[in-house]
Design a protein around this motif. Sequence first.
Motif, short mmCIF file in Angstrom:
data_model
loop_
_atom_site.label_atom_id
_atom_site.label_comp_id
_atom_site.label_asym_id
_atom_site.label_seq_id
_atom_site.Cartn_x
_atom_site.Cartn_y
_atom_site.Cartn_z
N GLY A 31 -11.69 6.58 -5.96
CA GLY A 31 -10.39 5.97 -5.66
C GLY A 31 -9.24 6.78 -6.22
N ARG A 32 -8.07 6.21 -6.05
CA ARG A 32 -6.85 6.91 -6.46
C ARG A 32 -6.84 7.26 -7.95
NH1 ARG A 32 -2.41 5.47 -3.06
NH2 ARG A 32 -3.13 3.35 -3.28
N GLN A 79 -9.34 -4.90 1.35
CA GLN A 79 -9.62 -4.04 2.51
C GLN A 79 -10.73 -3.04 2.20
OE1 GLN A 79 -6.39 -4.51 1.38
NE2 GLN A 79 -6.05 -6.06 2.93
N HIS A 80 -10.84 -2.66 0.97
CA HIS A 80 -11.92 -1.75 0.58
C HIS A 80 -13.22 -2.52 0.36
CE1 HIS A 80 -13.64 1.95 -1.06
NE2 HIS A 80 -14.21 1.19 -1.97
N ASN A 112 -13.37 1.65 -14.38
CA ASN A 112 -11.94 1.51 -14.15
C ASN A 112 -11.28 1.20 -15.47
OD1 ASN A 112 -9.30 0.41 -13.36
ND2 ASN A 112 -10.15 0.41 -11.29
N GLY A 150 -12.55 4.60 -10.36
CA GLY A 150 -11.10 4.62 -10.14
C GLY A 150 -10.68 3.94 -8.86
N SER A 205 -10.86 -0.53 7.86
CA SER A 205 -10.56 0.44 8.90
C SER A 205 -11.37 1.70 8.70
CB SER A 205 -9.05 0.73 8.95
OG SER A 205 -8.57 1.08 7.67
N SER A 248 -11.92 5.47 -1.11
CA SER A 248 -10.96 4.47 -0.66
C SER A 248 -9.98 5.17 0.29
CB SER A 248 -10.21 3.87 -1.84
OG SER A 248 -9.29 4.82 -2.36
N ARG A 249 -9.19 4.37 0.98
CA ARG A 249 -8.25 4.98 1.92
C ARG A 249 -7.24 5.86 1.20
NH1 ARG A 249 -4.48 1.76 6.26
NH2 ARG A 249 -2.94 1.82 4.58
N ASP A 275 -11.37 5.06 -19.46
CA ASP A 275 -10.84 6.19 -18.71
C ASP A 275 -11.99 6.94 -18.03
OD1 ASP A 275 -9.69 8.46 -17.75
OD2 ASP A 275 -8.65 9.00 -19.61
N LEU A 276 -11.91 7.07 -16.73
CA LEU A 276 -13.01 7.70 -16.01
C LEU A 276 -13.22 9.14 -16.45
CD1 LEU A 276 -12.40 9.82 -13.31
CD2 LEU A 276 -11.13 7.80 -12.65
N SER A 296 -9.55 0.21 -7.29
CA SER A 296 -9.08 -1.07 -7.80
C SER A 296 -9.86 -2.24 -7.22
CB SER A 296 -7.59 -1.25 -7.50
OG SER A 296 -7.37 -1.25 -6.10
N GLN A 353 -14.30 7.23 4.46
CA GLN A 353 -13.54 6.03 4.07
C GLN A 353 -14.36 4.76 4.25
OE1 GLN A 353 -9.52 5.72 5.57
NE2 GLN A 353 -9.69 3.50 5.73
N VAL A 354 -14.37 3.97 3.19
CA VAL A 354 -15.07 2.69 3.21
C VAL A 354 -14.03 1.58 3.31
CG1 VAL A 354 -16.42 1.11 1.79
CG2 VAL A 354 -17.02 3.53 1.86
N ASP A 409 0.84 -1.20 0.00
CA ASP A 409 0.00 0.00 0.00
C ASP A 409 0.88 1.25 0.00
OD1 ASP A 409 -2.68 1.04 0.17
OD2 ASP A 409 -2.10 1.78 2.14
C1 LIG Z 1 -4.01 -2.04 7.48
C2 LIG Z 1 -4.66 -1.57 6.24
C3 LIG Z 1 -5.96 -1.10 6.31
C4 LIG Z 1 -6.60 -0.62 5.17
N1 LIG Z 1 -7.88 -0.17 5.26
C5 LIG Z 1 -8.49 0.30 4.14
C6 LIG Z 1 -9.84 0.79 4.20
O1 LIG Z 1 -10.48 0.80 5.26
N2 LIG Z 1 -10.39 1.26 3.07
C7 LIG Z 1 -9.72 1.28 1.87
O2 LIG Z 1 -10.30 1.72 0.86
N3 LIG Z 1 -8.46 0.82 1.80
C8 LIG Z 1 -7.82 0.35 2.90
N4 LIG Z 1 -6.53 -0.08 2.80
C9 LIG Z 1 -5.79 0.14 1.54
C10 LIG Z 1 -6.08 -0.89 0.48
O3 LIG Z 1 -5.22 -2.00 0.66
C11 LIG Z 1 -5.82 -0.29 -0.91
O4 LIG Z 1 -4.50 0.12 -0.99
C12 LIG Z 1 -6.72 0.88 -1.25
O5 LIG Z 1 -8.07 0.53 -1.05
C13 LIG Z 1 -6.50 1.27 -2.70
O6 LIG Z 1 -7.29 2.37 -3.03
P1 LIG Z 1 -7.71 2.64 -4.53
O7 LIG Z 1 -8.49 1.52 -5.07
O8 LIG Z 1 -8.33 3.98 -4.55
O9 LIG Z 1 -6.31 2.79 -5.24
P2 LIG Z 1 -5.49 1.83 -6.26
O10 LIG Z 1 -5.45 0.45 -5.75
O11 LIG Z 1 -4.27 2.53 -6.57
O12 LIG Z 1 -6.48 1.83 -7.50
C14 LIG Z 1 -6.67 2.89 -8.38
C15 LIG Z 1 -7.47 2.34 -9.56
O13 LIG Z 1 -7.82 3.39 -10.42
C16 LIG Z 1 -7.71 2.96 -11.75
N5 LIG Z 1 -7.48 4.14 -12.56
C17 LIG Z 1 -6.41 4.95 -12.57
N6 LIG Z 1 -6.59 5.97 -13.46
C18 LIG Z 1 -7.81 5.77 -14.01
C19 LIG Z 1 -8.55 6.48 -14.99
N7 LIG Z 1 -8.10 7.59 -15.57
N8 LIG Z 1 -9.76 6.01 -15.34
C20 LIG Z 1 -10.26 4.88 -14.76
N9 LIG Z 1 -9.60 4.19 -13.81
C21 LIG Z 1 -8.39 4.62 -13.44
C22 LIG Z 1 -6.58 1.99 -11.76
O14 LIG Z 1 -6.74 1.05 -12.82
C23 LIG Z 1 -6.70 1.33 -10.39
O15 LIG Z 1 -7.45 0.14 -10.47
C24 LIG Z 1 -5.90 -0.60 3.92
C25 LIG Z 1 -4.62 -1.09 3.85
C26 LIG Z 1 -3.99 -1.58 4.98
C27 LIG Z 1 -2.61 -2.10 4.86
#
Ligand SMILES: Cc1cc2nc3c(=O)[nH]c(=O)nc-3n(C[C@H](O)[C@H](O)[C@H](O)COP(=O)(O)OP(=O)(O)OC[C@H]3O[C@@H](n4cnc5c(N)ncnc54)[C@H](O)[C@@H]3O)c2cc1C
Lengths: 378, 264, 321
Positions: free
Chosen positions: C207-208, C270-271, C285, C264, C251, C233-234, C303-304, C266, C247-248, A354
């Motif tokens: 998301g990210r 955890q999410h 996504n 966006g 945690s 997402s976190r 692309d979002l 993944s 945050q969903v 992460d």
């Molecule tokens: C102890 C611990 C607790 C955690 N608790 C939580 C929690 O409570 N909630 C939580 O959410 N996470 C939690 N996490 C983090 C979790 O593991 C992930 O890292 C997190 O959820 C990732 O967030 P994300 O999907 O936004 O980002 P990423 O995994 O980086 O995903 C981003 C996504 O966006 C897509 N994307 C990028 N650009 C574009 C675009 N232009 N158009 C369309 N799609 C695009 C990518 O393909 C990718 O799939 C925890 C982690 C740990 C270690």
Amino acid sequence: MCAEELDFVEKYDLLGCIQCGRCTGGCPVALRTDLRVRCFMNDTQNEERLEELSEKPEIWDCTTCFTCAARCPKGLEPLEVLIGLRSLQIEEGKVQPTVRDALESIFKDGNPWGSPRAKRLDWASDLEVEVLEPEAEETTDVLLFICCTDAYDPRVMKAAQALVKVLIAAGVDFGLIGDDESCCGSEVRRLGEEGLFEMCDEENVELLNSFNVNRIVAISPHCYNTLKKEYHGLKVPVLHYTELVAELLEDGKLELPKEVAKVVTYHDPCFLGKQNDIYDEPRYVITRIPGVDFREFDRCRERSLCCEGGGGKMWVESESKEERLAEIRVEDAKEMGAEVIAVACPFCLLTLEDATKVKGVDEEMQVMDILELLAEAL
Amino acid sequence: MNMVVCVKRVPDTSESEVHIDASGKDIDKSRLSFGINECDNYAVEEAIQIKERLEGAVTVISLGSKESDEVIRMALAKGGDEAIRLEDDAFAGGDALAVAKALAAAIKGLEYDMVFTGALTDDDGYAAVPVALAELLGVPHATYVKKVEILEPGKKAKVGRELEGGLMEFLEIDMPCVLGIQTGINEPRYASFKGIKQAAKKEIALKSAADLGLDVSDVGEAGSWAVLEQFTPPVVGEMAEILEGEPDETAAKLAAILKEKGLV
Amino acid sequence: MKDIFVLIEHRRGEMRDVSVEMLSGAAKLGGTVVAVLLGKDVDAFAEKATGYADKVLYVNDAMYENYNSELYQKALSALIREHGPGVVLMGNTAQGVDLAPALAVELNAPLVTDVTALEMDGDKPKPTRQFYGGKLDAHLAMKDADLYILTIREATFVAEEPSKSGEVVKADNPVSEEIPYRKFLEYVEPEVGEVDITQSNLLVGVGRGIREDKNMPVVEELAQAIGADLAASRAVVDAGWLPSDRQVGISGKTVKPKLYLAVGISGAFQHVTGMKGAEVIVAINKDPDAPIFGIADYGIVDDLFKVVPKLVEKIKESKGA
Ligand SMILES: Cc1cc2nc3c(=O)[nH]c(=O)nc-3n(C[C@H](O)[C@H](O)[C@H](O)COP(=O)(O)OP(=O)(O)OC[C@H]3O[C@@H](n4cnc5c(N)ncnc54)[C@H](O)[C@@H]3O)c2cc1C
Ligand SMILES: Cc1cc2nc3c(=O)[nH]c(=O)nc-3n(C[C@H](O)[C@H](O)[C@H](O)COP(=O)(O)OP(=O)(O)OC[C@H]3O[C@@H](n4cnc5c(N)ncnc54)[C@H](O)[C@@H]3O)c2cc1C
Ligand code: SF4
Ligand code: SF4
């Protein structure tokens, strides 16, 4: 609450504390949160303050990494005082919903992830594995104990799958528990739910003792630590997988024909290193992989930085806005030019991976379980 | 204030595949885990919070087999005082009205100001027990309740019902009454393992149809109007249905789906 | 065949969609469709109902200005006793559910709630409803009775164009006095500003993939168009683009909305643990292998930044229509 439960002074030998502060000094989360564990060693001597202290949010910041205990000149275990305070909250039913849900899920389904027991073995559905029968005539050498996180988290289960491949390649006689396998309770105890931990202890010991095996191998250092040091009455020895793999390599049973040409560093899990002195086996295994360019973190072995994955931190977010320790770790790895941070624990895998995303280095740096590196070398 | 809470033990199927058994009329429950019905967990918490504020006693009632003791004990561990379990072969196969009849018979003999039930169950989900129960007891009711304020203990309460779209309907209701509680009304506490074990020492009173003065033809399948003929699996895919096309087209398709499902 | 009663549901000056849906569905079951309307000066609703019903039984009285199940029960049981319908349909809504079971007990009539499909076998309904949170369809058989009460899930029947021209029959109010033990007080709109995502019906999860703080308006507009709240997402919370109470995940918060639209994200375990209970999950996504598609019901791989603005447009169009 009965008086006996409240007697912190005796239970944790509080009067032995000389208030030297080495515990707080070494505490990794003191860097980013309000937790000052030394103060709790002092303040909990006053029975009347226990309730108030147990309501402080920072008691949930402790990752139970054990650094404080390892550094205490008087041999005390300050983290246990924090766990004791958590217990007071648990008995009152006052815990965060995330913690409540995780504990209720363990009680109900044997895992903290709210996933059904019936899906416990899904991770192995494409693999040739034997599920052992209790009370079998024939002895099996190794019983694998798979952590709940390895069993249900799609990312982490790759490590469990790699373990199976490695053991098959080395011709090990092994088997799985199947979907009767339940949470080891390591996090349960550290969240302060003593009663539920006792249940995990009793039920798992009975279950594990029912198998005719020579030894138990745990994939997670947390399970390993609990099975080995906290359970009562296990009949066979418990190993961490790095110990077994080191043995297989030494005996020439496991051959690694392929090169993995990568710069690899290794992050010591607290529950393997600091708490069980297993430092050499993981390094031995990594360096036996052909092609690996191994580099050490500056802070390694006893001094290794905690990743903040344990002690119930999966379910409790710290309020701190300071950089997560895992992020510091990733920065350090980047500085030394590592392409892979190798880990040997499901929680480290999650927190560090992460952090590579947070730091935006997930393209150039991978976080991998040692098992995944091994599988690449097969 | 004396309160009664009705709790049901239900299988957790939220993430498990549900398999229909050979009879076609039930599901294979062997690999499912069970626990308290979700709304009922909130109903228990609401009763206990009121008890903590205003004093009184909470009686927990469940209709079900011996395994239901587990959810009763959890409610006792959280602060319940007394418990009753209704068990009789004659109760089997009852629809919501038949269940309400049995519960009403058990509650009639108690002194109560408020009866809390869940708004609906996770398994059958008839959402009928609280309202039917009130009618059988001859007291006012409200269901889908998401806010309770006691105006005069033992006499009057102000309750908020959650309607479609999050709109709250507030009403004043006389006690005794029956309230069907919705999830989210409070934050249920955790029942520690030790607490549950201690609660195991409390007695759970068992009542049969005869004890309750019910005729076997009134309850269970005999006393029900609806008979289950057959379960069939609904048609749904495993993986996401990926909408294909240029952004223009995919967006239009998605908008249409959201509209059809009544989501926008 | 005996008459079918359909209870018209209205609130705050609006006739609710489920009423027309039920009238349209009832017309296909055969028999005479009678719309039952209790209200205060709601002639327009009576008028509208004539397009779908053979008869509109309209009780106009101040006591029905706001819904009160106890009053409705008294009125309906009297009307049913007088007119003797074979089936009574009402919406499986917060109103219908608060009323139907009590009415069924009073009239000793069979009740089936939350019906998702309905056929008739002569005068006897053959309802289908779902068990286990929609995982199974249950086909029910009813025992013989003179009257059946059913509550119908919204969107079970399709609202058709008006095709009848029924008559409005003004009925005397069968209830002579207000009831003292349950009184309507007021409606309160959900508070704005203070968003509690665990209570939201519709959520857009960010998301990210949104990449930067300055891109947030892209998803804010989407949320606004749908009438949804934003969750995250976190990764997004860590970056400070949304507060931590959004945050969903393991945690964060566990949410169970009707719709979770993941943009966006993944789909890390955890999410997902925090949102897998949503009724409908949609994912946008660009990565076809993103794990979120494994739990989504619908997905767009793109692309979002291209899809979301179009989606906002289309939703606005469909709402305007
Ligand atoms: C102890 C611990 C607790 C955690 N608790 C939580 C929690 O409570 N909630 C939580 O959410 N996470 C939690 N996490 C983090 C979790 O593991 C992930 O890292 C997190 O959820 C990732 O967030 P994300 O999907 O936004 O980002 P990423 O995994 O980086 O995903 C981003 C996504 O966006 C897509 N994307 C990028 N650009 C574009 C675009 N232009 N158009 C369309 N799609 C695009 C990518 O393909 C990718 O799939 C925890 C982690 C740990 C270690
Ligand atoms: C065709 C058919 C076959 C059935 N077969 C069986 C069977 O084989 N075995 C069996 O046990 N049941 C059987 N049932 C009963 C069924 O499982 C339900 O208990 C009953 O229909 C109540 O409806 P519900 O669960 O939808 O309650 P709802 O009306 O949705 O429940 C609302 C609230 O009422 C309370 N409540 C509901 N049930 C109970 C209970 N049992 N104890 C205490 N409080 C309760 C809870 O507070 C709950 O939140 C059958 C029902 C039908 C229609
Ligand atoms: S290190 Fe040990 S002796 Fe020193 S303050 Fe901490 S607990 Fe006390
Ligand atoms: S166990 Fe680790 S985190 Fe907890 S107080 Fe000790 S040093 Fe700090």
